[in-house]
Motif scaffolding. Structure first.
Motif: not given
Length: 297
Positions: A119-122, A178-182, A145-151, A125-131
């Protein structure tokens, strides 16, 4: 009286001197404005999305004015063919082809299909979860699925639905924001004419892929065998569709045992068939003498 006039005259003289200095400075430091750049910038949509490969519309206009043939007027994905034609007219060159592009999410692992190991707690953002170990998905290649692309999208063309990013193709301009931010690099920009896509990025072996996601590509090769146009190849346990060879027949999508290949045209047609029918009002039966109006059920 002199005590009043002296400061007034001093202010007037200072104002005159500064005006002369500013006038001279404006002449000395004058930078000529290229009228062509101004006209090009006025035609561009002003989205500043970077889809053209430049920092923004102004940067693209400057580069286009400096080298029209080399840069080309058909680089704006937002404006499309109409803007390309106007830019070409200003420059006095041919517009060339401007094929519509669209973003494709190379993942279909929603919460029902993909498994998670923690379970991710943080920060959401996708960029934060990916680290953090690449995210909490059992599939290390999947959408977080944390929406960096949508923003990042300026057109409301991509949303997170049930834990995975989904593109509204009719709204997408193919700008590539969206591709650049994923952080997972699972969004690619492809020709909009291609409706059959492999929505998976997993290059693990089939057995390992199935443990992580029910709809992942297992590299079985059935799609490759059924394709009549040699448009599909299997590389690193993952199916790839050549957009130049694909005819959108959808045979590979039907043959895929894990449904990793999706036919966007078939999905759209199914959605139209399932649209709710308009309910007609029940006919009103005219009353006989002494009765009230009634409605037939």
């Amino acid at each position: 009286m002199n005590a009043i006039l002296t400061p007034v005259l001093l202010v007037v003289v200072m104002g005159f001197v500064f005006a002369v200095i500013l006038t001279i400075a404006s002449k000395v430091f004058y930078v000529p404005v290229d009228e062509t750049v101004t006209n090009l910038a006025a035609v561009l949509p002003g989205a500043n999305c970077g889809g053209c490969g430049f920092a923004g519309c102004s940067d693209y206009a400057n580069a286009l004015a400096a080298d029209p043939e080399g840069v080309g007027p058909n680089k704006c994905p937002v404006g499309g063919a109409d803007v390309a034609a106007k830019l070409a007219e200003i420059l006095g060159i041919e517009a060339g082809s401007s094929e519509p592009q669209v973003a494709v999410v190379m993942c279909n692992g929603n919460s029902a299909n993909a498994k998670s190991f923690a379970e991710y707690q943080g920060p959401l953002t996708c960029s934060a979860a990916a680290t953090l170990f690449g995210g909490n998905n059992a599939c290390k290649y999947g959408c977080l699925g944390l929406g960096d692309c949508t923003r990042a999208c300026n057109f409301g063309a991509i949303k997170v639905c049930d834990g995975v990013a989904v593109v509204a193709r009719e709204l997408c301009t193919g700008c590539g924001a969206c591709a650049s931010t994923c952080p997972k690099h699972i969004i690619r920009i492809a020709p909009a004419r291609n409706k059959v896509v492999v929505q998976c990025s997993n290059t693990d072996k089939g057995a390992q892929t199935r443990k992580a996601c029910a709809v992942g590509c297992i590299g079985c090769g059935k799609c490759q065998k059924v394709c009549k146009f040699e448009a599909i190849t299997i590389e690193n346990n993952l199916a790839h569709i050549d957009p130049d060879k694909c005819k959108n027949c959808g045979l590979c999508s039907k043959e895929c045992p894990t449904h990793a290949i999706n036919n966007m045209r078939a999905k759209r047609q199914t959605a139209k068939k399932e649209a709710p029918k308009k309910v007609e009002a029940a006919p009103v039966v005219p009353p006989t003498q002494g009765e009230s109006p009634r409605v037939n059920a």
